[in-house]
Design a protein around this motif. Structure first.
Motif, PDB file in Angstrom:
ATOM      1  N   GLU A  88     -48.292  31.045 -61.902  1.00  0.00           N
ATOM      2  CA  GLU A  88     -47.488  31.880 -60.861  1.00  0.00           C
ATOM      3  C   GLU A  88     -47.579  33.142 -60.859  1.00  0.00           C
ATOM      4  O   GLU A  88     -47.787  33.870 -60.016  1.00  0.00           O
ATOM      5  CB  GLU A  88     -45.920  31.612 -60.934  1.00  0.00           C
ATOM      6  N   TRP A  89     -47.316  33.901 -62.182  1.00  0.00           N
ATOM      7  CA  TRP A  89     -47.508  35.346 -62.310  1.00  0.00           C
ATOM      8  C   TRP A  89     -48.722  35.794 -61.905  1.00  0.00           C
ATOM      9  O   TRP A  89     -48.970  36.751 -61.312  1.00  0.00           O
ATOM     10  CB  TRP A  89     -47.069  35.567 -63.962  1.00  0.00           C
ATOM     11  N   SER A  90     -49.907  35.063 -62.499  1.00  0.00           N
ATOM     12  CA  SER A  90     -51.176  35.654 -62.304  1.00  0.00           C
ATOM     13  C   SER A  90     -51.584  35.569 -60.682  1.00  0.00           C
ATOM     14  O   SER A  90     -52.132  36.251 -60.118  1.00  0.00           O
ATOM     15  CB  SER A  90     -52.071  34.693 -63.086  1.00  0.00           C
ATOM     16  N   ILE A  91     -51.371  34.319 -59.952  1.00  0.00           N
ATOM     17  CA  ILE A  91     -51.465  34.481 -58.624  1.00  0.00           C
ATOM     18  C   ILE A  91     -50.700  35.423 -58.000  1.00  0.00           C
ATOM     19  O   ILE A  91     -51.197  35.838 -56.764  1.00  0.00           O
ATOM     20  CB  ILE A  91     -51.301  32.811 -58.212  1.00  0.00           C
ATOM     21  N   ARG A  92     -49.464  35.721 -58.176  1.00  0.00           N
ATOM     22  CA  ARG A  92     -48.612  36.354 -57.523  1.00  0.00           C
ATOM     23  C   ARG A  92     -49.156  37.694 -57.538  1.00  0.00           C
ATOM     24  O   ARG A  92     -49.104  38.469 -56.370  1.00  0.00           O
ATOM     25  CB  ARG A  92     -47.109  36.383 -58.316  1.00  0.00           C
ATOM     26  N   VAL A  93     -49.860  38.266 -58.694  1.00  0.00           N
ATOM     27  CA  VAL A  93     -50.048  39.790 -58.780  1.00  0.00           C
ATOM     28  C   VAL A  93     -51.456  39.661 -58.458  1.00  0.00           C
ATOM     29  O   VAL A  93     -52.055  40.675 -57.682  1.00  0.00           O
ATOM     30  CB  VAL A  93     -50.008  40.259 -60.306  1.00  0.00           C
ATOM     31  N   ASN A  94     -52.442  38.856 -58.907  1.00  0.00           N
ATOM     32  CA  ASN A  94     -53.839  39.022 -58.818  1.00  0.00           C
ATOM     33  C   ASN A  94     -54.424  38.666 -57.497  1.00  0.00           C
ATOM     34  O   ASN A  94     -55.332  39.553 -56.844  1.00  0.00           O
ATOM     35  CB  ASN A  94     -54.705  38.327 -59.797  1.00  0.00           C
ATOM     36  N   LEU A  95     -53.869  37.808 -56.742  1.00  0.00           N
ATOM     37  CA  LEU A  95     -54.375  37.257 -55.403  1.00  0.00           C
ATOM     38  C   LEU A  95     -53.188  37.454 -54.607  1.00  0.00           C
ATOM     39  O   LEU A  95     -53.747  38.142 -53.344  1.00  0.00           O
ATOM     40  CB  LEU A  95     -54.467  35.515 -55.639  1.00  0.00           C
ATOM     41  N   TRP A  96     -52.145  37.111 -54.541  1.00  0.00           N
ATOM     42  CA  TRP A  96     -50.983  37.663 -53.372  1.00  0.00           C
ATOM     43  C   TRP A  96     -51.080  39.216 -53.154  1.00  0.00           C
ATOM     44  O   TRP A  96     -50.945  39.526 -52.371  1.00  0.00           O
ATOM     45  CB  TRP A  96     -49.934  36.931 -53.653  1.00  0.00           C
ATOM     46  N   GLY A  97     -51.163  39.528 -54.380  1.00  0.00           N
ATOM     47  CA  GLY A  97     -51.319  41.233 -54.384  1.00  0.00           C
ATOM     48  C   GLY A  97     -52.116  41.696 -53.431  1.00  0.00           C
ATOM     49  O   GLY A  97     -51.755  42.859 -52.352  1.00  0.00           O
ATOM     50  N   VAL A  98     -53.523  41.143 -53.562  1.00  0.00           N
ATOM     51  CA  VAL A  98     -54.680  41.634 -52.644  1.00  0.00           C
ATOM     52  C   VAL A  98     -54.383  41.080 -51.236  1.00  0.00           C
ATOM     53  O   VAL A  98     -54.421  41.924 -50.198  1.00  0.00           O
ATOM     54  CB  VAL A  98     -55.782  41.015 -53.020  1.00  0.00           C
ATOM     55  N   ILE A  99     -53.948  39.821 -51.183  1.00  0.00           N
ATOM     56  CA  ILE A  99     -53.684  39.506 -49.759  1.00  0.00           C
ATOM     57  C   ILE A  99     -52.402  40.264 -49.066  1.00  0.00           C
ATOM     58  O   ILE A  99     -52.371  40.702 -47.750  1.00  0.00           O
ATOM     59  CB  ILE A  99     -53.085  38.130 -49.759  1.00  0.00           C
ATOM     60  N   HIS A 100     -51.244  40.932 -49.754  1.00  0.00           N
ATOM     61  CA  HIS A 100     -50.402  41.511 -49.341  1.00  0.00           C
ATOM     62  C   HIS A 100     -50.890  43.110 -48.855  1.00  0.00           C
ATOM     63  O   HIS A 100     -50.438  43.497 -47.710  1.00  0.00           O
ATOM     64  CB  HIS A 100     -49.388  41.843 -50.282  1.00  0.00           C
ATOM     65  N   GLY A 101     -51.783  43.576 -49.742  1.00  0.00           N
ATOM     66  CA  GLY A 101     -52.504  44.691 -49.168  1.00  0.00           C
ATOM     67  C   GLY A 101     -53.401  44.696 -47.888  1.00  0.00           C
ATOM     68  O   GLY A 101     -53.325  45.474 -46.972  1.00  0.00           O
ATOM     69  N   VAL A 102     -53.908  43.376 -47.784  1.00  0.00           N
ATOM     70  CA  VAL A 102     -54.961  43.127 -46.539  1.00  0.00           C
ATOM     71  C   VAL A 102     -53.594  43.081 -45.407  1.00  0.00           C
ATOM     72  O   VAL A 102     -53.887  43.676 -44.286  1.00  0.00           O
ATOM     73  CB  VAL A 102     -55.687  41.887 -46.629  1.00  0.00           C
ATOM     74  N   GLU A 103     -52.785  42.426 -45.698  1.00  0.00           N
ATOM     75  CA  GLU A 103     -51.644  42.328 -44.478  1.00  0.00           C
ATOM     76  C   GLU A 103     -51.197  43.422 -43.893  1.00  0.00           C
ATOM     77  O   GLU A 103     -50.996  43.542 -42.738  1.00  0.00           O
ATOM     78  CB  GLU A 103     -50.656  41.087 -44.891  1.00  0.00           C
ATOM     79  N   ALA A 104     -50.652  44.331 -44.927  1.00  0.00           N
ATOM     80  CA  ALA A 104     -49.897  45.470 -44.656  1.00  0.00           C
ATOM     81  C   ALA A 104     -50.692  46.677 -44.072  1.00  0.00           C
ATOM     82  O   ALA A 104     -50.365  47.493 -43.410  1.00  0.00           O
ATOM     83  CB  ALA A 104     -49.328  45.825 -45.916  1.00  0.00           C
ATOM     84  N   PHE A 105     -51.964  46.615 -44.466  1.00  0.00           N
ATOM     85  CA  PHE A 105     -52.725  47.688 -44.147  1.00  0.00           C
ATOM     86  C   PHE A 105     -54.081  47.971 -43.122  1.00  0.00           C
ATOM     87  O   PHE A 105     -54.324  48.587 -42.470  1.00  0.00           O
ATOM     88  CB  PHE A 105     -53.571  48.532 -45.522  1.00  0.00           C
TER      89      PHE A 105
END
Length: 271
Positions: free
Chosen positions: A108-125
């Motif tokens: 959960e921690w790894s996916i949350r930061v490493n993958l969701w973090g990038v997805i969130h960046g794509v979504e927001a920017f």
């Protein structure tokens, strides 16, 4: 994207390691900086460094695993500078150990930061960058472990394979626009990622749920250890040349080649 002077770069994980080294390269090019990091003290030091150099900069403590915080980062960037031209999704964490020993919290921690973090960046920017109708670039940090399976790094590999796939698809989907995308795939780099558990939330196990490599495992690692500024130079070049893959270690080539040879040989069994 040859001209970076006066452009705006947003960097997550921007207060240390590859992120900070790349911020320094961007500043040398005349860029304005938006730094995001989960460690407030490190972020404050980084912002102070650039202000001492008269570099236009803001810093915002950001947990990239929280979509609302990444959205707030985007809002802050546009509020401060009116545009974003480079997004560097760089924040990342690592856990070590065989897949069969991993706990749910590790995943959960790894996916949350490493993958969701990038997805969130794509979504927001990304859509906002497209709406600007100006040249821009999105770089996301994956790893050699996003191209080739690594023993003891199964969880990390899963997240980084995801970042590679996302970046490859984004690169294709942005064809015909003024944006492009890259994925950074280094082997060993001298950073603090080996101590990333210092920022692991207690509800996801905290720093107590850490298995570090023993001496034998550490010595078995392949490839040189590069300094972060060397990697930053490659990132800068890739942005200017609109390169998809940012490879930092020549020695990774043989491992990638062998992986695809194994896949290719599997077609011999098709009948």
């Amino acid at each position: 994207m040859e001209q970076l002077n006066g452009r705006v770069a947003v960097i997550t994980g921007g207060a240390s390691g590859i992120g900070l080294a790349t911020a320094r390269r961007f500043a040398d090019e005349g860029m304005k900086l938006v730094l995001a990091d989960i460690e407030q003290a490190s972020l404050d030091r980084a912002v102070a460094e650039f202000r001492d150099r008269d570099v236009p900069v803001i810093g915002l403590r950001t947990d990239v695993g929280e979509r609302a915080q990444v959205q707030a980062l985007a809002d802050a960037a546009w509020d401060a500078f009116g545009a974003v031209h480079v997004l560097f999704n760089n924040a990342g964490v690592a856990v070590y150990g065989p897949v069969q020993e991993m706990k749910h919290e590790d995943w959960e921690w790894s996916i949350r930061v490493n993958l969701w973090g990038v997805i969130h960046g794509v979504e927001a920017f990304v859509q906002r960058m497209l709406d600007q109708d100006e040249e821009g670039h999105i770089v996301s940090t994956a790893s050699f472990a996003g191209l080739v399976p690594n023993s003891g790094l199964g969880v990390y590999c899963v997240t980084k394979y995801g970042v590679v796939a996302l970046s490859e698809c984004l690169y294709r989907d942005l064809r015909g626009t003024k944006l492009s995308a890259s994925v950074l795939c280094p082997m060993l780099v001298k950073t603090n990622i080996g101590d990333s558990a210092r920022n692991r939330p207690e509800e996801l196990g905290g720093s107590s749920m850490v298995r570090k490599r023993n001496q034998e495992e550490q010595e078995s690692l392949q490839g040189r250890t590069l300094q972060a500024p060397e990697v930053a130079d490659r990132v800068l070049r890739a942005i200017k040349r609109r390169e998809l893959y940012i490879i930092t270690h020549e020695e990774s080539r043989e491992f990638v080649r062998r992986r695809f040879e194994r896949i290719d040989r599997s077609f011999d069994a098709v009948s």
